[in-house]
Design an enzyme around this catalytic site. Structure first.
Site, PDB file in Angstrom:
ATOM      1  CG  ASP A  12      47.590 -35.575  29.845  1.00  0.00           C
ATOM      2  OD1 ASP A  12      47.188 -36.251  30.798  1.00  0.00           O
ATOM      3  OD2 ASP A  12      47.005 -34.557  29.433  1.00  0.00           O
ATOM      4  CG  ASP A  14      40.978 -36.117  30.103  1.00  0.00           C
ATOM      5  OD1 ASP A  14      40.661 -36.875  29.172  1.00  0.00           O
ATOM      6  OD2 ASP A  14      40.527 -36.236  31.256  1.00  0.00           O
ATOM      7  CG  ASP A 168      46.728 -30.675  28.706  1.00  0.00           C
ATOM      8  OD1 ASP A 168      45.834 -29.946  29.165  1.00  0.00           O
ATOM      9  OD2 ASP A 168      46.906 -31.840  29.090  1.00  0.00           O
TER      10      ASP A 168
END
Length: 225
Positions: A12, A14, A168
């Site tokens: 991922d 961001d 995240d």
């Protein structure tokens, strides 16, 4: 797998590789200003990201129909600040280098549009290490839809069981599960460690550098034996 636990890692963007909350806050607030709405804090923005640009704006503008003026201002503003107001998270550079040294194929799988994502990755010097940067516009679907992950996986020429997804947020865990890919998470983005653990990921990273041992521990032990 030739002495390695995984042949490829999908990341991922961001909150996993990059802290882009300042840039998103700037662009969102400029979009809100076109609708005469007060500004949001970076903390507010943290709770809104993860489901792509359209959903971010819907939540930030508190509407299901995004005004064209607000959308245009967000795009213009984010394009202006996305590089200068984004920074790599701790441990990312050294970890990416070590994975590259061990011939691990890597790609980015993000719900941020491909153009913005590629621009940020290039600006921060990570582009040479990634086979592909894949946003939902390139994949024709977005996380947690398996098509997004599998489209990215095709770029590194691996089967699902040969790859690890790193994210995240709970949406990253769900995307990995939908795709048959193992998943590691780190609480450097929008979700707390407790929220991530509750979703039963395969690995919880205390630091980003933990990835090296998870991905290629056997290969490293052989190198130093």
């Amino acid at each position: 797998m030739d002495g390695q636990r995984y042949r490829a890692v999908l990341f991922d963007l961001d909150g996993t590789l990059v802290d882009s909350y300042a840039a998103l806050t700037t662009a969102v607030n400029r979009a809100r200003a076109t609708q005469r709405l007060d500004g949001l804090t970076t903390s507010d923005i943290r709770g809104l990201v993860g489901e792509g640009m359209e959903r971010l704006l819907q939540k930030a503008l508190e509407t299901t129909t995004i005004p064209v003026t607000a959308l245009d201002e967000f795009v213009r503003s984010y394009d202006e600040v996305c590089c200068e107001q984004s920074q790599l998270l701790d441990g990312v550079v050294s970890t990416i280098h070590r994975l590259h040294e061990n011939r691990i194929a890597m790609a980015v799988c993000t719900n941020k549009p491909t153009g913005f994502s590629t621009k940020i990755v290039e600006h921060l010097g990570l582009a040479p290490f990634f086979v592909a940067v894949v946003g939902p516009d390139a994949a024709g679907a977005q996380k947690p839809d398996a098509r997004h992950v599998l489209h990215t996986l095709a770029s590194v020429a691996c089967e699902p069981h040969e790859a690890l997804f790193v994210g995240d947020m709970p949406i990253d865990i769900l995307a990995a599960r939908n795709s048959g890919v193992d998943v590691a998470v780190i609480a450097t983005g929008s979700a707390t460690k407790e929220q991530l653990v509750a979703e039963n990921p395969d690995y919880v990273l205390e630091s980003f550098s933990d990835l090296v041992d998870i991905v290629c521990a056997v290969a490293l032990r052989e190198t130093h034996s």
